[in-house]
Design a protein around this motif. Structure first.
Motif, mmCIF file in Angstrom:
data_model
loop_
_atom_site.group_PDB
_atom_site.id
_atom_site.type_symbol
_atom_site.label_atom_id
_atom_site.label_comp_id
_atom_site.label_asym_id
_atom_site.label_seq_id
_atom_site.Cartn_x
_atom_site.Cartn_y
_atom_site.Cartn_z
ATOM 1 N N GLY A 1 0.695 -1.338 -0.142
ATOM 2 C CA GLY A 1 -0.097 0.045 0.135
ATOM 3 C C GLY A 1 0.870 1.296 -0.060
ATOM 4 O O GLY A 1 0.382 2.326 0.485
ATOM 5 N N ALA A 2 2.029 1.256 -0.513
ATOM 6 C CA ALA A 2 2.701 2.640 -0.547
ATOM 7 C C ALA A 2 2.744 3.329 -1.820
ATOM 8 O O ALA A 2 2.470 2.743 -2.684
ATOM 9 C CB ALA A 2 4.220 1.951 -0.609
ATOM 10 N N ASN A 3 3.201 4.478 -1.712
ATOM 11 C CA ASN A 3 3.042 5.418 -2.830
ATOM 12 C C ASN A 3 4.359 5.854 -3.426
ATOM 13 O O ASN A 3 4.976 6.635 -2.423
ATOM 14 C CB ASN A 3 2.182 6.734 -2.483
ATOM 15 N N PHE A 4 4.922 5.433 -4.269
ATOM 16 C CA PHE A 4 6.229 5.931 -5.027
ATOM 17 C C PHE A 4 5.815 6.576 -6.172
ATOM 18 O O PHE A 4 6.872 6.494 -7.016
ATOM 19 C CB PHE A 4 6.970 4.607 -5.182
ATOM 20 N N ALA A 5 4.650 7.171 -6.223
ATOM 21 C CA ALA A 5 4.594 7.819 -7.648
ATOM 22 C C ALA A 5 5.791 8.945 -7.725
ATOM 23 O O ALA A 5 6.305 9.784 -6.980
ATOM 24 C CB ALA A 5 3.223 8.788 -7.491
ATOM 25 N N GLY A 6 6.194 9.015 -8.998
ATOM 26 C CA GLY A 6 7.266 9.775 -9.215
ATOM 27 C C GLY A 6 8.653 9.473 -8.731
ATOM 28 O O GLY A 6 9.534 10.436 -8.786
ATOM 29 N N ALA A 7 8.652 8.581 -7.700
ATOM 30 C CA ALA A 7 9.944 8.098 -7.130
ATOM 31 C C ALA A 7 11.122 7.857 -8.314
ATOM 32 O O ALA A 7 10.807 7.276 -9.405
ATOM 33 C CB ALA A 7 9.771 7.185 -6.070
ATOM 34 N N ASN A 8 12.529 8.119 -7.785
ATOM 35 C CA ASN A 8 13.481 7.536 -8.548
ATOM 36 C C ASN A 8 14.210 6.426 -8.012
ATOM 37 O O ASN A 8 14.803 6.551 -7.056
ATOM 38 C CB ASN A 8 14.567 8.957 -8.609
ATOM 39 N N LEU A 9 13.904 5.462 -8.795
ATOM 40 C CA LEU A 9 14.387 4.166 -8.723
ATOM 41 C C LEU A 9 15.442 3.626 -9.644
ATOM 42 O O LEU A 9 15.549 2.310 -9.792
ATOM 43 C CB LEU A 9 13.128 3.131 -8.243
#
Length: 327
Positions: A61-69
């Motif tokens: 249920g995490a929100n990584f929207a737009g994250a740099n991975l």
């Protein structure tokens, strides 16, 4: 957002970054066992996690929207009901990962490794997976609408019922892939390889498949209506009950009359010189309320009309239609 909510979001993001930083530390003999038990959620919008070691992490249920991975190690990770919309996962390693309920819409997974990943029903709408490796991946029912899949490798991938409508699949390799009931309507798949693929009941209508390879592929009951196949290779391909309405096969290679004898078309169907196809008959509509993902084509033998037609049953609410055609 209230002050308490803002503080929770910031704290959750800090926990995510701290966990990622911890996993990125020096590897110990017991690291693998510890990583497999790591689990976290919360919000990490636009987080900087490039190159982090998140192998075996459980992300719920995490929100990584737009994250740099970019280049992150996500091998064997679990992304249950998590949001990666617009995230940068270029060159990330997602081998053996599971993504139930995840959203990667608009994400960049160029050159990412998704070998043997479980992505059934996952949203990759308008995502970029150019040169991504999905060999042996399971993505049945996944949504790849308008996605950029140029040069993607998906050998032996399970893609049953996946939606590739409007996707760009130029030079993609789907050799031996299971694409039963998949929709590739209006797809741009020039030079794509579907050799030995199972495209039973697939919808290729309106797509561009110039120079694509369908050698030994099974296109039984597939819908090729209005699609272009300039230079495409159909050697030993199965076209049993395939629908060729308006398909351009004039410059297709490897087509033989016995293949076309099992298919049907119309006056707009273009074929190599000396070949012909019989017209389709018995066009009907079958109502299936449970079909919600996309239109599928099914070819069935025509049934003679009954002398006395029974009363029509009441129409179900919000019906979905499946075109059924008989050669």
């Amino acid at each position: 957002m209230t002050r308490t909510a803002r503080r929770f979001a910031v704290d959750a993001a800090a926990v995510l970054v701290l966990a990622a930083a911890t996993l990125a530390g020096p590897a110990l003999a017991s690291d693998k066992a510890i990583q497999r038990q790591t689990s976290f959620g919360g919000s990490c919008v636009k987080c900087e996690l490039a190159g982090r070691n998140l192998a075996g992490a459980r992300i719920v249920g995490a929100n990584f929207a737009g994250a740099n991975l970019m280049g992150a190690n996500l091998r064997d990770a679990r992304f249950h009901a998590s949001n990666f919309a617009g995230a940068d996962l270029t060159k990330a390693d997602l081998t053996d990962s599971a993504m139930a309920g995840a959203n990667f819409s608009g994400a960049d997974l160029s050159n990412a490794r998704l070998r043997s990943a479980e992505a059934n029903g996952v949203a990759f709408v308008a995502a970029t997976l150019s040169r991504a490796d999905l060999t042996d991946a399971q993505a049945s029912g996944a949504a790849f609408r308008r996605a950029v899949l140029v040069g993607m490798v998906a050998r032996n991938a399970k893609l049953r019922g996946a939606n590739f409508d409007g996707a760009r699949l130029a030079s993609a390799v789907l050799r031996g892939a299971s694409l039963q009931g998949a929709s590739l309507s209006r797809a741009e798949a020039q030079g794509a390889e579907f050799r030995d693929a199972d495209l039973t009941g697939a919808n290729l209508s309106g797509g561009s498949f110039a120079d694509a390879s369908f050698r030994s592929a099974d296109l039984s009951q597939a819908n090729l209506s209005g699609a272009g196949f300039d230079g495409a290779d159909f050697r030993d391909a199965g076209l049993r009950r395939a629908l060729l309405h308006g398909a351009d096969l004039a410059n297709a290679r490897g087509l033989k009359q016995d293949q076309l004898d099992d298919a049907c078309g119309d006056s707009r169907t273009k074929l190599p010189r000396g070949l012909s196809v019989r017209p389709c008959t018995g066009v009907r509509l079958i109502v299936k309320p449970g079909v919600v993902q996309h239109r599928a084509l099914q070819m069935v033998p025509a049934v003679p009309a009954s002398p006395v037609s029974p009363p029509s049953p009441p129409s179900p609410p919000n019906p979905r239609y499946i075109t059924t055609v008989s050669p």
